[in-house]
Design a protein around this motif. Sequence first.
Motif, PDB file in Angstrom:
ATOM      1  N   ARG A 165     -67.572 -17.622  11.226  1.00  0.00           N
ATOM      2  CA  ARG A 165     -68.843 -17.366  10.540  1.00  0.00           C
ATOM      3  C   ARG A 165     -69.387 -15.970  10.839  1.00  0.00           C
ATOM      4  O   ARG A 165     -70.082 -15.388  10.021  1.00  0.00           O
ATOM      5  CB  ARG A 165     -69.885 -18.420  10.909  1.00  0.00           C
ATOM      6  N   ARG A 206     -68.512 -13.483   8.112  1.00  0.00           N
ATOM      7  CA  ARG A 206     -68.861 -13.795   6.734  1.00  0.00           C
ATOM      8  C   ARG A 206     -69.417 -12.579   6.000  1.00  0.00           C
ATOM      9  O   ARG A 206     -69.516 -12.559   4.783  1.00  0.00           O
ATOM     10  CB  ARG A 206     -69.862 -14.945   6.680  1.00  0.00           C
ATOM     11  N   GLN A 245     -62.337 -12.969   6.041  1.00  0.00           N
ATOM     12  CA  GLN A 245     -62.536 -14.249   6.731  1.00  0.00           C
ATOM     13  C   GLN A 245     -61.230 -15.027   6.809  1.00  0.00           C
ATOM     14  O   GLN A 245     -60.921 -15.606   7.844  1.00  0.00           O
ATOM     15  CB  GLN A 245     -63.598 -15.088   6.012  1.00  0.00           C
ATOM     16  N   TRP A 271     -73.545 -16.818  19.901  1.00  0.00           N
ATOM     17  CA  TRP A 271     -72.269 -17.543  19.875  1.00  0.00           C
ATOM     18  C   TRP A 271     -71.627 -17.546  21.262  1.00  0.00           C
ATOM     19  O   TRP A 271     -71.110 -18.568  21.706  1.00  0.00           O
ATOM     20  CB  TRP A 271     -71.329 -16.917  18.842  1.00  0.00           C
TER      21      TRP A 271
END
Length: 143
Positions: free
Chosen positions: A34, A37, A44, A96
């Motif tokens: 992600r 993106r 991706q 993340w």
Amino acid sequence: MLEEVTQLAEAGAATLVGVILTDTWEAARAGFVRLFRRGDEGQQAAIETQLVVGAELVRQAEDAEAARQSLAPMWRFQLAELLRQHPEAIAELSSWVEESRAAQPRTHWTAIQNVDTRDNSRANAVIHGNIIVHEAKPGLNAS
């Protein structure tokens, strides 16, 4: 700013290779993809392919840890480029990294113990174990 980006890219790469083939791999991988993106769908898909190939290399390696570490420089570069092109991704990558690290079980604990005594005092301390002190009665010779 450049040093912050470099450190974050290093942390992201280390986190990614550390979670390959662990219980949290699938969730971490999805979150990692992600991050990219912002590029086109082809980018991706390429990232997803690189992750699958990397995981397979680790799975087949005789020394999985060495295989993980050999993948880190590539991911460090990929993340540094992402952050250079899209500085707005810094917060997302940082989040993340924190989430992925928090999801990993702790396998190593560090214990620090500081004991200070003063004057006519005594300290008995132990970490991860038991301590039994047998006091001698005053006036008795311990010999």
